[in-house]
Design a protein around this motif. Structure first.
Motif, PDB file in Angstrom:
ATOM      1  N   ILE A  11      43.251  36.381  35.980  1.00  0.00           N
ATOM      2  CA  ILE A  11      41.805  36.588  36.087  1.00  0.00           C
ATOM      3  C   ILE A  11      41.102  35.235  36.106  1.00  0.00           C
ATOM      4  CG2 ILE A  11      39.762  37.558  34.992  1.00  0.00           C
ATOM      5  CD1 ILE A  11      41.540  39.635  33.723  1.00  0.00           C
ATOM      6  N   GLU A  12      41.531  34.355  35.196  1.00  0.00           N
ATOM      7  CA  GLU A  12      40.922  33.034  35.105  1.00  0.00           C
ATOM      8  C   GLU A  12      41.070  32.280  36.410  1.00  0.00           C
ATOM      9  OE1 GLU A  12      41.044  29.657  31.604  1.00  0.00           O
ATOM     10  OE2 GLU A  12      42.931  30.437  32.405  1.00  0.00           O
ATOM     11  N   LYS A  13      42.299  32.309  36.974  1.00  0.00           N
ATOM     12  CA  LYS A  13      42.564  31.625  38.234  1.00  0.00           C
ATOM     13  C   LYS A  13      41.648  32.146  39.327  1.00  0.00           C
ATOM     14  CE  LYS A  13      45.726  33.510  40.823  1.00  0.00           C
ATOM     15  NZ  LYS A  13      45.309  34.043  42.132  1.00  0.00           N
ATOM     16  N   ASP A  14      41.541  33.471  39.403  1.00  0.00           N
ATOM     17  CA  ASP A  14      40.733  34.060  40.469  1.00  0.00           C
ATOM     18  C   ASP A  14      39.263  33.706  40.317  1.00  0.00           C
ATOM     19  OD1 ASP A  14      42.690  37.092  40.895  1.00  0.00           O
ATOM     20  OD2 ASP A  14      42.661  35.229  42.033  1.00  0.00           O
ATOM     21  N   SER A  73      40.050  39.369  49.016  1.00  0.00           N
ATOM     22  CA  SER A  73      40.713  38.894  47.810  1.00  0.00           C
ATOM     23  C   SER A  73      42.224  38.844  47.989  1.00  0.00           C
ATOM     24  CB  SER A  73      40.328  39.811  46.644  1.00  0.00           C
ATOM     25  OG  SER A  73      41.237  39.698  45.603  1.00  0.00           O
ATOM     26  N   MET A  74      42.790  39.879  48.614  1.00  0.00           N
ATOM     27  CA  MET A  74      44.240  39.902  48.790  1.00  0.00           C
ATOM     28  C   MET A  74      44.685  38.952  49.889  1.00  0.00           C
ATOM     29  SD  MET A  74      46.692  40.946  47.149  1.00  0.00           S
ATOM     30  CE  MET A  74      45.851  42.054  46.039  1.00  0.00           C
ATOM     31  N   MET A  75      43.857  38.782  50.923  1.00  0.00           N
ATOM     32  CA  MET A  75      44.211  37.841  51.980  1.00  0.00           C
ATOM     33  C   MET A  75      44.329  36.424  51.410  1.00  0.00           C
ATOM     34  SD  MET A  75      44.837  39.308  54.736  1.00  0.00           S
ATOM     35  CE  MET A  75      44.955  37.932  55.876  1.00  0.00           C
ATOM     36  N   THR A 101      43.867  43.362  39.568  1.00  0.00           N
ATOM     37  CA  THR A 101      42.957  44.496  39.459  1.00  0.00           C
ATOM     38  C   THR A 101      41.705  44.123  38.688  1.00  0.00           C
ATOM     39  OG1 THR A 101      44.780  46.059  39.489  1.00  0.00           O
ATOM     40  CG2 THR A 101      42.699  46.857  38.620  1.00  0.00           C
ATOM     41  N   PHE A 102      41.898  43.452  37.543  1.00  0.00           N
ATOM     42  CA  PHE A 102      40.735  43.102  36.736  1.00  0.00           C
ATOM     43  C   PHE A 102      39.867  42.050  37.391  1.00  0.00           C
ATOM     44  CE2 PHE A 102      40.820  45.867  33.313  1.00  0.00           C
ATOM     45  CZ  PHE A 102      42.119  46.070  32.896  1.00  0.00           C
ATOM     46  N   SER A 103      40.472  41.114  38.122  1.00  0.00           N
ATOM     47  CA  SER A 103      39.604  40.133  38.775  1.00  0.00           C
ATOM     48  C   SER A 103      38.832  40.800  39.905  1.00  0.00           C
ATOM     49  CB  SER A 103      40.372  38.896  39.231  1.00  0.00           C
ATOM     50  OG  SER A 103      41.363  39.219  40.151  1.00  0.00           O
ATOM     51  N   ASN A 104      39.476  41.722  40.632  1.00  0.00           N
ATOM     52  CA  ASN A 104      38.742  42.483  41.649  1.00  0.00           C
ATOM     53  C   ASN A 104      37.619  43.278  41.003  1.00  0.00           C
ATOM     54  OD1 ASN A 104      40.115  41.709  43.974  1.00  0.00           O
ATOM     55  ND2 ASN A 104      41.677  43.270  43.723  1.00  0.00           N
ATOM     56  N   PHE A 105      37.945  43.885  39.861  1.00  0.00           N
ATOM     57  CA  PHE A 105      36.970  44.676  39.121  1.00  0.00           C
ATOM     58  C   PHE A 105      35.745  43.833  38.769  1.00  0.00           C
ATOM     59  CE2 PHE A 105      35.345  47.821  36.364  1.00  0.00           C
ATOM     60  CZ  PHE A 105      35.089  47.289  35.117  1.00  0.00           C
ATOM     61  N   ILE A 106      36.004  42.624  38.285  1.00  0.00           N
ATOM     62  CA  ILE A 106      34.900  41.740  37.903  1.00  0.00           C
ATOM     63  C   ILE A 106      34.049  41.368  39.106  1.00  0.00           C
ATOM     64  CG2 ILE A 106      34.361  39.423  37.053  1.00  0.00           C
ATOM     65  CD1 ILE A 106      36.765  39.760  35.163  1.00  0.00           C
ATOM     66  N   PHE A 107      34.697  41.051  40.228  1.00  0.00           N
ATOM     67  CA  PHE A 107      33.940  40.683  41.421  1.00  0.00           C
ATOM     68  C   PHE A 107      33.070  41.822  41.913  1.00  0.00           C
ATOM     69  CE2 PHE A 107      35.766  36.863  41.147  1.00  0.00           C
ATOM     70  CZ  PHE A 107      37.005  36.644  41.712  1.00  0.00           C
ATOM     71  N   ILE A 108      33.657  43.030  41.958  1.00  0.00           N
ATOM     72  CA  ILE A 108      32.887  44.163  42.457  1.00  0.00           C
ATOM     73  C   ILE A 108      31.729  44.474  41.509  1.00  0.00           C
ATOM     74  CG2 ILE A 108      32.957  46.596  43.136  1.00  0.00           C
ATOM     75  CD1 ILE A 108      35.844  46.237  43.902  1.00  0.00           C
ATOM     76  N   LEU A 148      43.269  51.528  42.303  1.00  0.00           N
ATOM     77  CA  LEU A 148      43.919  52.031  43.510  1.00  0.00           C
ATOM     78  C   LEU A 148      43.717  51.068  44.670  1.00  0.00           C
ATOM     79  CD1 LEU A 148      43.353  55.889  43.557  1.00  0.00           C
ATOM     80  CD2 LEU A 148      45.437  54.631  43.102  1.00  0.00           C
ATOM     81  N   GLY A 149      42.535  50.452  44.717  1.00  0.00           N
ATOM     82  CA  GLY A 149      42.250  49.529  45.797  1.00  0.00           C
ATOM     83  C   GLY A 149      43.180  48.334  45.792  1.00  0.00           C
ATOM     84  N   THR A 150      43.484  47.800  44.606  1.00  0.00           N
ATOM     85  CA  THR A 150      44.368  46.646  44.548  1.00  0.00           C
ATOM     86  C   THR A 150      45.776  47.039  44.987  1.00  0.00           C
ATOM     87  OG1 THR A 150      43.077  45.795  42.707  1.00  0.00           O
ATOM     88  CG2 THR A 150      45.202  44.772  43.085  1.00  0.00           C
TER      89      THR A 150
END
Lengths: 225, 221
Positions: A11-14, A73-75, A101-108, A148-150
């Motif tokens: 998460i920190e890295k992202d 994010s995945m690209m 998942t959590f970093s995506n969650f934070i961004f969204i 699910l998205g991740t």
């Protein structure tokens, strides 16, 4: 390296990466705002039924721009060869998954925080009624979407059609999530009987828990080379 | 082994003819809807196979992830291909029956909607398989989708049912009970379709298996 430590590190890295490039957030944000604005052409000006569709349109904006964000994010992960490198590390692979998942969650979530006030202005619809419940719904819905998205963004990025697969795979599966979120928020926004929303919130919670568990169980096997 | 396969095929054909007899001749004519009602026997049987096939895909996917035995991937893939055919049949026969019976082609009732979504999950599964080249990844990723997808189906059904009870202008399918002769006809149709499914599965799994062998030989060369 502890399981939660790993998740935290990813998460920190992202977040650090995102603070520098701001690619994911920017593309999501612009798209979400555009969706909010384009959808407003559905209504006759000054229409009263707007409030019935309010939550629906907000969630459409979140879902569509969320898909964009997940792909981006995945690209990022794959183009640098980063994902493969991460998978070599001697940790439970599902920790990598949950980190993403959590970093995506934070961004969204961040995208939502900015989109919602704009949405409030353009539609003249306030989330302040039952604010806490609205926030809970957003959290639960966004988490389910992220989990699910991740998973499917990892799968789709490794397919021939790349990003195109993600919505095809994800959208049918998140229908209960979207339905439950919209139904709950409609109740909260319109100030109706809150007790009606409990089953939807329970559905959201159940959805999140079930898929977190399922992916926790199967991820190692799925990502094995 | 061959004899057993041949007998299953033969049995499937015979049962189908028997099912046709049961549906059109043995079962009584429904008073209100007339002949159109007879789609029911094939529509419900197809739906049974569509959902059962996905269940098979689910179980196969789990076993595959655990054992890494590609035979189970063959089974998962075959069942999905056969399942989508029957799912399509359900979605086509449904509206054909619905228009004269309910006056509308479609309604967002939980069963129809869930079947529609199941169809899309199937499509996703088959597209995924088409668009991943490496056989290892293809098998593992489809397995993930097969598992997550199947678990989602009851959740979808539940959520749509709750959604519909808020707006109760849904027409109920097949009102009261079934005449016992109709029950028998349905039962025969279900068995006929199940044999058809098994017969198709055996052939399709064999095909998958051989395809895999060819692929690995190609890589070898």
């Amino acid at each position: 390296m502890g399981y939660f430590r790993t998740i935290f590190n990813i998460i920190e890295k992202d977040i650090l990466l995102e603070l520098k490039t701001k690619e994911v957030i920017n593309s999501m944000l612009i798209f979400a705002l555009l969706v909010v604005i384009v959808f407003s052409f559905i209504f006759e000006p000054g229409a009263e039924y707007k409030i019935d569709l309010a939550a629906g349109i907000l969630w459409m904006a979140i879902i569509f721009s969320g898909i964009l964000g997940l792909n981006k994010s995945m690209m990022n992960e794959v183009t640098g060869g980063n994902l493969s490198a991460l998978l070599l590390a001697p940790i439970d692979r599902s920790a990598i998954f949950f980190g993403k998942t959590f970093s995506n969650f934070i961004f969204i979530l961040f995208m939502e925080v900015i989109t919602i006030p704009v949405y409030t202005i353009f539609y003249d619809i306030s989330l302040m009624n039952n604010l806490l419940l609205n926030i809970i719904t957003l959290f639960l819905g966004t988490y389910g979407f992220s989990v699910l998205g991740t998973l499917f963004s990892i799968i789709s990025v490794k397919s021939k059609t790349r990003e195109v697969m993600l919505p095809i795979l994800l959208l049918p599966l998140i229908i209960p999530l979207v339905l439950a979120s919209i139904q709950s928020m409609n109740i909260f926004i319109k100030g109706e009987n809150i007790a009606e929303s409990y089953k939807w919130l329970q559905l959201l919670l159940g959805f999140d828990i079930i898929f977190t568990l399922v992916i926790y169980l199967i991820f190692e096997y799925v990502i094995e080379e | 082994m061959n004899k057993i396969v041949k007998s299953i095929d033969l049995f499937a054909i015979i049962l189908f003819i028997v099912a046709l007899y049961f549906a059109f001749i043995y079962a009584p004519m429904e008073i209100v809807m007339g002949v159109v009602q007879k789609i029911f026997y094939f529509h419900v049987s197809s739906a049974w196979i569509a959902f059962f096939a996905f269940f098979v895909t689910f179980v196969s996917s789990v076993i595959f992830l655990v054992t890494n035995n590609f035979l189970y991937d063959d089974i998962a893939e075959s069942s999905a291909e056969i399942g989508i055919v029957f799912c399509t049949i359900v979605l086509i026969t449904g509206p054909i029956w619905a228009k004269p019976a309910w006056g509308t082609w479609w309604t967002w009732d939980p069963r129809l909607t869930t079947t529609l979504i199941l169809w899309f999950i199937y499509v996703g599964y088959l597209m995924l398989r088409k668009f991943v080249d490496e056989h290892d990844k293809r098998a593992k990723f489809s397995a993930a989708l097969g598992i997550v997808g199947f678990i989602d189906v009851p959740i979808v059904f539940l959520s749509i049912r709750w959604w519909r009870t808020i707006h109760p202008n849904v027409l109920q399918k097949g009102g009261g009970g079934l005449h016992p002769d109709m029950k028998t006809a349905l039962f025969v149709a279900l068995i006929a379709f199940t044999f058809l499914y098994v017969s198709l599965m055996i052939k399709r799994v064999k095909l998958s298996f051989l395809n895999r062998k060819i692929e690995s030989l190609k890589e070898y060369i």
